[in-house]
Design an enzyme around this catalytic site. Sequence first.
Site, PDB file in Angstrom:
ATOM      1  N   LYS A 125       0.685  -1.204   0.213  1.00 52.74           N
ATOM      2  CA  LYS A 125      -0.067  -0.242   0.050  1.00 52.74           C
ATOM      3  C   LYS A 125       0.944   1.268  -0.004  1.00 52.74           C
ATOM      4  CE  LYS A 125      -4.565  -1.523   1.701  1.00 52.74           C
ATOM      5  NZ  LYS A 125      -4.412  -2.855   2.180  1.00 52.74           N
TER       6      LYS A 125
ATOM      7  N   GLU B 266      -9.693   6.896   3.371  1.00 53.35           N
ATOM      8  CA  GLU B 266     -10.481   6.202   4.117  1.00 53.35           C
ATOM      9  C   GLU B 266      -9.704   4.983   4.413  1.00 53.35           C
ATOM     10  OE1 GLU B 266     -10.189   5.820   0.717  1.00 53.35           O
ATOM     11  OE2 GLU B 266      -9.599   3.858   0.577  1.00 53.35           O
TER      12      GLU B 266
ATOM     13  N   SER C 199       1.595  -9.972  -0.328  1.00 54.14           N
ATOM     14  CA  SER C 199       1.240  -8.409  -0.387  1.00 54.14           C
ATOM     15  C   SER C 199       1.621  -7.994   0.732  1.00 54.14           C
ATOM     16  CB  SER C 199      -0.372  -8.138  -0.735  1.00 54.14           C
ATOM     17  OG  SER C 199      -1.021  -9.093   0.067  1.00 54.14           O
TER      18      SER C 199
HETATM   19  C1  LIG Z   1      -5.279  -3.938   1.800  1.00 52.26           C
HETATM   20  C2  LIG Z   1      -4.433  -5.177   1.571  1.00 52.26           C
HETATM   21  C3  LIG Z   1      -4.864  -6.210   0.480  1.00 52.26           C
HETATM   22  C4  LIG Z   1      -5.975  -6.096  -0.139  1.00 52.26           C
HETATM   23  O1  LIG Z   1      -6.082  -4.737  -0.957  1.00 52.26           O
HETATM   24  P1  LIG Z   1      -5.884  -4.701  -2.519  1.00 52.26           P
HETATM   25  O2  LIG Z   1      -6.055  -3.382  -2.965  1.00 52.26           O
HETATM   26  O3  LIG Z   1      -6.810  -5.722  -3.119  1.00 52.26           O
HETATM   27  O4  LIG Z   1      -4.444  -5.109  -2.790  1.00 52.26           O
HETATM   28  C5  LIG Z   1      -4.094  -7.178   0.317  1.00 52.26           C
HETATM   29  N1  LIG Z   1      -3.095  -7.509   1.145  1.00 52.26           N
HETATM   30  C6  LIG Z   1      -2.562  -6.892   2.039  1.00 52.26           C
HETATM   31  C7  LIG Z   1      -1.469  -7.291   2.986  1.00 52.26           C
HETATM   32  C8  LIG Z   1      -3.240  -5.704   2.442  1.00 52.26           C
HETATM   33  O5  LIG Z   1      -2.879  -4.613   3.448  1.00 52.26           O
END
Ligand SMILES: *Cc1c(COP(=O)(O)O)cnc(C)c1O
Length: 394
Positions: free
Chosen positions: A92, A114, A381
């Site tokens: 992010k 948000e 992620s």
């Molecule tokens: C917020 C988040 C997601 C989901 O958000 P996307 O916009 O779909 O990527 C996935 N993995 C992590 C670690 C997150 O913090």
Amino acid sequence: MEKQSYSTPVGGFYGEFGGAFVPEAVRGCLGELQDSYLGIIGSDGFRQEFRALLRDYVGRPTPLYFARRMSEKYGCRLYLKREDLNHTGAHKINNAIGQALIARRMGKRHVIAETGAGQHGVAVATACALLGMDCKIFMGKADVARQHANVERMRMLGAEVVAVAEGNMTLSHACTAAIRYWCGNPADTFYAVGSAVGPHPYPDLVARLQSVISEELKAQLAEKTGRDRPDCLIASVGGGSNAAGTVFHYADDERVRIVLAEAAGEGLDSGRTAATLHRGRPGVLHGSRILVMQTPDGLTDEAYTVSAGLDYPGVGPMHCNMAAAGRCEIVAVDDGEAIRAGYELTRLEGIIPAIESAHAVAALGKVKFNGGDDVVVLTVSGRGDKDVETYLRF
Ligand SMILES: *Cc1c(COP(=O)(O)O)cnc(C)c1O
């Protein structure tokens, strides 16, 4: 007619999805962003500043790691794209820093955002601290209570956290409150959206900022495998930003298989799910025509999953279009499967993934590969430090 790219919208639309359905009051500042974002992110000045911060501050490029033991288990050559190693613990931050830089170039000093679990809020508060900007984060009151550590992090970083006491007091109503605030303060406020959702140009803007993930993959795969494309890409989908970044430069190359993992919560047919690509119907949510979880009479339904970061009743228009066109495979992963997959990655590779990312890991057991040689890239992620208690509770 030339076929539309899966990665980029035409006139704000990906096929029949997308658009900008917003109140009159924000049409002006949204138009300002629509007119200027491509010029800004394409400019040499922005590119240099963004690149330098991603390298020296965020810690990019993130490693592409060959996961030997997981590869043996699943019969493929599995590479993990380590977004969990970014500063603040997830992908992010790429988007948050990019949007804060754009805000500054547009002459806006106040940034609002948000947040649900608080991850995007922390990323934006971090970017604002770094760049010396004013920051206000809208968060549902229930989430403020549940995600105390992230609230304290945001405050420590200098952000004001606004607790939204409307609706179910979670992410969806925090978005609505942020949009409403923006309507009242359009001139000096920049709205930093946290995923590949919202009105045009946000899905495209966020996808381009996150596309650094697939750009790095090309060079890293070429070096490690002798070919700049994988056979298969796997990512989790909440709103869709880490998936958009992972597939961006491969979306139109049909030789690359795309697998998206969404959160089934307690199960696809349990009534408590966040599997929007499976269970959603077309509708307008937060300014965009997308698939939305709806009650039989068309009201936006609540999403449920153990993973706070996937807990959104919609999914971005790029993914809705890829799903409708059959460009990707959608795998539904329930809470228990995600938790087990998170433990598995921890025990086999020594990597504790965020529960969001664990949904992508669980997808490995639900797709078939061609006999061991397939090069598979799975985006981790985020890191799971924030989720240790949830893992232990199960
Ligand atoms: C917020 C988040 C997601 C989901 O958000 P996307 O916009 O779909 O990527 C996935 N993995 C992590 C670690 C997150 O913090």
